[in-house]
Design an enzyme around this catalytic site. Sequence first.
Site, PDB file in Angstrom:
ATOM      1  N   ASP A   1       0.818  -1.211   0.000  1.00  0.00           N
ATOM      2  CA  ASP A   1       0.000   0.000   0.000  1.00  0.00           C
ATOM      3  C   ASP A   1       0.850   1.259   0.000  1.00  0.00           C
ATOM      4  OD1 ASP A   1      -2.609  -1.009  -0.125  1.00  0.00           O
ATOM      5  OD2 ASP A   1      -2.587  -1.511   2.002  1.00  0.00           O
ATOM      6  N   GLY A   2       2.006   1.221   0.679  1.00  0.00           N
ATOM      7  CA  GLY A   2       2.864   2.395   0.698  1.00  0.00           C
ATOM      8  C   GLY A   2       3.375   2.753  -0.683  1.00  0.00           C
TER       9      GLY A   2
ATOM     10  N   ASN B   1      -3.516   9.916   1.890  1.00  0.00           N
ATOM     11  CA  ASN B   1      -4.017   9.267   3.110  1.00  0.00           C
ATOM     12  C   ASN B   1      -4.298  10.271   4.219  1.00  0.00           C
ATOM     13  OD1 ASN B   1      -4.383   6.585   2.557  1.00  0.00           O
ATOM     14  ND2 ASN B   1      -2.645   5.840   3.740  1.00  0.00           N
ATOM     15  N   ASP B   2      -3.228  10.918   4.712  1.00  0.00           N
ATOM     16  CA  ASP B   2      -3.430  11.767   5.882  1.00  0.00           C
ATOM     17  C   ASP B   2      -2.279  12.726   6.124  1.00  0.00           C
ATOM     18  OD1 ASP B   2      -1.426  10.074   7.061  1.00  0.00           O
ATOM     19  OD2 ASP B   2      -2.974   8.693   7.693  1.00  0.00           O
TER      20      ASP B   2
ATOM     21  N   ARG C   1       5.395  13.275  26.212  1.00  0.00           N
ATOM     22  CA  ARG C   1       4.625  14.395  26.758  1.00  0.00           C
ATOM     23  C   ARG C   1       3.545  14.783  25.762  1.00  0.00           C
ATOM     24  NH1 ARG C   1       9.212  18.489  29.305  1.00  0.00           N
ATOM     25  NH2 ARG C   1      10.210  16.947  30.673  1.00  0.00           N
TER      26      ARG C   1
ATOM     27  N   ASP D   1      -1.462  12.819  22.090  1.00  0.00           N
ATOM     28  CA  ASP D   1      -0.190  12.502  21.444  1.00  0.00           C
ATOM     29  C   ASP D   1      -0.113  13.106  20.047  1.00  0.00           C
ATOM     30  OD1 ASP D   1       0.833  11.107  23.561  1.00  0.00           O
ATOM     31  OD2 ASP D   1       0.534   9.119  22.700  1.00  0.00           O
TER      32      ASP D   1
END
Length: 268
Positions: free
Chosen positions: A51-52, A124-125, A135, A154
């Site tokens: 997929d990548g 994708n995103d 943190r 996160d």
Amino acid sequence: MKFLLFPNNDNESNIKLSLEIENTLLTLGAEVTSDENELSSADAVIAVGGDGTTLNVAKIASLAGKPTLGINAGRLGFMSGLERNELELLSELVNGNYIIEERMMIKAVLEQGEKPVGEYHCLNDAVISRGTLARLIDISVMCENRKVTDTRADGMIVSTPTGSTAYSMAAGGPVVSPDNSCFIVTPICPHSLVNRSIVFSSDKELELYVGNDVSNQSFLSIDGADSIPVDNNSKIIISKSEYKAKLIKIKPENFYEILNKKILERRN
């Protein structure tokens, strides 16, 4: 027809599969090249890998308005149009017996001090995430000059419908059919019991602001590849890209059939 072949040459099996694809296409009377400089003269692009690979190749092809066929040589192959044992169906490709699915893309513009420093296109995103320190970071989402949410987490994922089955789904976001046109905003491990994904129409423009403490650093990741530092003076503007990815589909399977076969059935 002329095809530009983009193989993922990370392992020997991919190279062998690419040679099989090339030989099959040549036998069918097609022209095949692996020279990226010939993209403009190709009728279509073939991505060989997981997929990548299909994701990256489809983005490159989209900038030239070319369709992409993904041939799965990886594990999941959710974006692929053919499996490695289905090369006989390449005759349908050469004969033009296929459909093209258009997928919306996201444009992410990074501004620092009101000055644009980068423009990126995502299939994708676009993901904002904390650095190496464990943190949380503060992320604000604005839409039409109104605050939508303040989240300590996160990170935050802004995905397309295509990306809804990737990182967004893993973070608890909804699965959205890729024929929709929207943004899915999903927090990553939010410090709250009520934070959920929010779906926005793609005709909206979103603004995201990040707050880091003095010893932390956030990053913007584009389709899991780029990693761009984001400081407290940064603003990330999300809008619908003017480009569309075009995926070639030869088999008659629809999105829900592929979802069941590739994801749901593998979990059972």
